[in-house]
Design an enzyme around this catalytic site. Structure first.
Site: not given
Ligand code: CIR
Length: 253
Positions: A159, A248
């Site tokens: 991201h 997150c």
């Molecule tokens: C994913 O792959 O969507 C989750 N395991 C990790 C999301 C992390 N989110 C973020 O960096 N905003």
């Protein structure tokens, strides 16, 4: 200010990870780390609201990806990972008392982790998770409120906010060698650079007058302290195994 967080599901050991971690996720430790994170938000003066985990969604603790908040409006995203579609409904219900909730079309791909707000600009990472449809959804939701939407290519990162984050109004922390620093110049930002080896630490949470930063990056902690920030260091090893960073796990509004 309020922070919305979401509980860590019993299924968290099967959360998505781009690469299998070297040791399995320790779910009880992940819970303790998440609880310390919630406490740090509360200690910084935020009103913390928590919604229950849903075991059907192993990644649901990463609540940031489900919504983008700006100007009193909440855009429920259309997550780029099919297994995460549906996480946003509980988030919409939790935010409705405070914010006008709108939804991205199902044809879009947009993760909140790709959206960085600086002043009246929403930078959106065009990543493996967010696409031009997501950018259009942001424009439709926030353009009428006066926000500009600026796409940013983020090759090699999950991201956009894996390489940068907000340090408060007009201030951004960015990892060297990732996005072009010149991108931010229109917003008159104060830009702080983390060394490339500390890229993971470019993701911090500005909470009240504190900055929550991940443990293990003393150079970045020193850089932030030298710039006048009150840094709170948090262990995040187990959430990191599922590609999670600090932003997150909360939505600030
Ligand atoms: C994913 O792959 O969507 C989750 N395991 C990790 C999301 C992390 N989110 C973020 O960096 N905003």
């Amino acid at each position: 200010m309020r922070a919305l967080i979401r509980g860590l599901p019993a299924s968290f050991a099967s959360a998505t990870a781009a690469e299998a971690p070297t040791s399995p996720i320790d779910v009880p430790l992940a819970r303790r780390q998440h609880a310390a994170y919630a406490r740090a938000l509360a200690d910084a003066g935020l009103e913390v609201r928590s919604i229950p985990a849903d075991d059907a969604f192993p990644d649901c603790v990463f609540v940031e990806d489900t919504v983008v908040v700006a100007g009193g409006r909440a855009l429920i995203t259309a997550p780029g990972l099919p297994s995460r579609r549906g996480e946003g409904e509980a988030v919409a219900a939790a935010l409705e008392p405070w914010l006008e909730v709108v939804r991205a079309p199902a044809s879009a791909r947009l993760d909140g982790g790709d959206v960085l707000r600086v002043g009246m600009t929403l930078y959106v990472g065009i990543s493996g998770r967010s696409d031009a449809g997501g950018e259009a959804a942001l424009r439709a939701a926030f353009g009428p409120l006066g926000y500009r939407v600026q796409p940013v290519e983020v090759p090699g990162a999950l991201h956009l906010k894996c390489v940068c984050s907000s340090l408060g109004p007009g201030a951004v922390l960015l990892a060297e060698g990732t996005a072009d620093p010149a991108l931010f110049q229109d917003d008159a930002v104060r830009l702080l650079m983390t060394p490339a080896e500390d890229a993971y630490a470019a993701n911090v949470v500005r909470a009240g007058d504190r900055v929550l930063a991940p443990a293990g990056f003393p150079r970045t902690h020193a850089l932030l302290r030298a710039a006048g920030y009150d840094v709170v260091v948090l262990e995040n090893s187990e959430l990191r195994k599922a590609d999670g960073s600090l932003t997150c796990c909360s939505v600030l509004f």
